[in-house]
Design a protein around this motif. Sequence first.
Motif, short mmCIF file in Angstrom:
data_model
loop_
_atom_site.label_atom_id
_atom_site.label_comp_id
_atom_site.label_asym_id
_atom_site.label_seq_id
_atom_site.Cartn_x
_atom_site.Cartn_y
_atom_site.Cartn_z
N LYS A 3 75.09 -17.48 -21.50
CA LYS A 3 74.48 -17.91 -21.81
C LYS A 3 73.29 -16.79 -22.16
CE LYS A 3 74.94 -22.20 -19.07
NZ LYS A 3 75.64 -22.54 -20.04
N THR A 4 71.99 -17.85 -23.35
CA THR A 4 71.51 -17.11 -24.00
C THR A 4 70.34 -16.70 -23.35
OG1 THR A 4 70.51 -18.59 -24.70
CG2 THR A 4 72.13 -18.09 -26.03
N THR A 5 69.11 -15.99 -23.34
CA THR A 5 68.20 -15.70 -22.53
C THR A 5 67.14 -17.23 -22.94
OG1 THR A 5 67.91 -14.01 -22.93
CG2 THR A 5 65.85 -15.14 -22.04
N THR A 6 67.24 -17.70 -23.60
CA THR A 6 66.95 -19.28 -23.77
C THR A 6 67.74 -20.42 -23.00
OG1 THR A 6 65.83 -19.02 -26.27
CG2 THR A 6 65.49 -21.45 -25.11
N ILE A 47 65.90 -21.65 -19.22
CA ILE A 47 65.85 -23.81 -18.82
C ILE A 47 66.29 -23.66 -17.97
CG2 ILE A 47 66.57 -25.73 -20.52
CD1 ILE A 47 66.42 -24.51 -22.77
N LEU A 48 67.44 -22.78 -17.85
CA LEU A 48 67.71 -23.35 -16.31
C LEU A 48 67.21 -23.54 -15.34
CD1 LEU A 48 71.80 -22.56 -16.91
CD2 LEU A 48 71.10 -25.11 -16.26
N ILE A 49 66.52 -21.87 -15.09
CA ILE A 49 65.52 -21.12 -13.84
C ILE A 49 64.74 -22.02 -13.84
CG2 ILE A 49 64.39 -19.73 -12.93
CD1 ILE A 49 66.55 -17.92 -14.75
N LEU A 50 63.46 -22.65 -15.22
CA LEU A 50 62.32 -23.30 -14.91
C LEU A 50 62.57 -24.55 -14.39
CD1 LEU A 50 61.06 -21.74 -17.87
CD2 LEU A 50 60.42 -20.80 -15.43
N TRP A 66 56.16 -25.38 -15.11
CA TRP A 66 56.44 -25.74 -16.65
C TRP A 66 57.40 -26.93 -16.23
CZ3 TRP A 66 55.49 -22.21 -19.77
CH2 TRP A 66 54.88 -20.50 -19.75
N ILE A 67 57.48 -27.38 -17.35
CA ILE A 67 58.04 -29.35 -17.96
C ILE A 67 58.99 -28.97 -18.29
CG2 ILE A 67 58.11 -30.79 -18.63
CD1 ILE A 67 55.05 -31.24 -17.71
N VAL A 68 60.02 -28.83 -18.69
CA VAL A 68 61.38 -28.50 -19.63
C VAL A 68 61.51 -29.21 -20.00
CG1 VAL A 68 63.69 -27.78 -20.26
CG2 VAL A 68 62.32 -27.04 -18.34
#
Length: 123
Positions: free
Chosen positions: A61-64, A68-71, A117-119
């Motif tokens: 996956k891309t860094t973004t 997103i998954l980690i946050l 953080w809120i995704v």
Amino acid sequence: MRIFKDVELVEQLGSGIPRISQTYGKECFKFSENFTRMSFPAEQKTVGKTVGKTVGKTVGKTTTEKLILILKDKPYATREELAEILNLSIRGVEYQLKKMKESGIIVRKGGRKDGYWIVRINK
């Protein structure tokens, strides 16, 4: 090859490939006409159990997308933790987070020490 044995950099000659395949399996070898390539799995450093599970899902996956998954799993993650998980510099993480905040993907609530953080999108 004998030189490595003479300077005591190897235990014995000819034992490497069998020992590697015993430990990592034959799938780490790729043989071609002109070379042999060995790829070993890297040990992942993770922070917390949920992040460890998430990092496994982020391969390719891309860094973004990884952020997103980690946050989502660890909204209280610090920049330092994210840098360690993603194998980036802290400055690299700050750059990615800034881009994501500017595009509305994530929002920071609270301060540096007690914030989270809120995704805002689902990926």
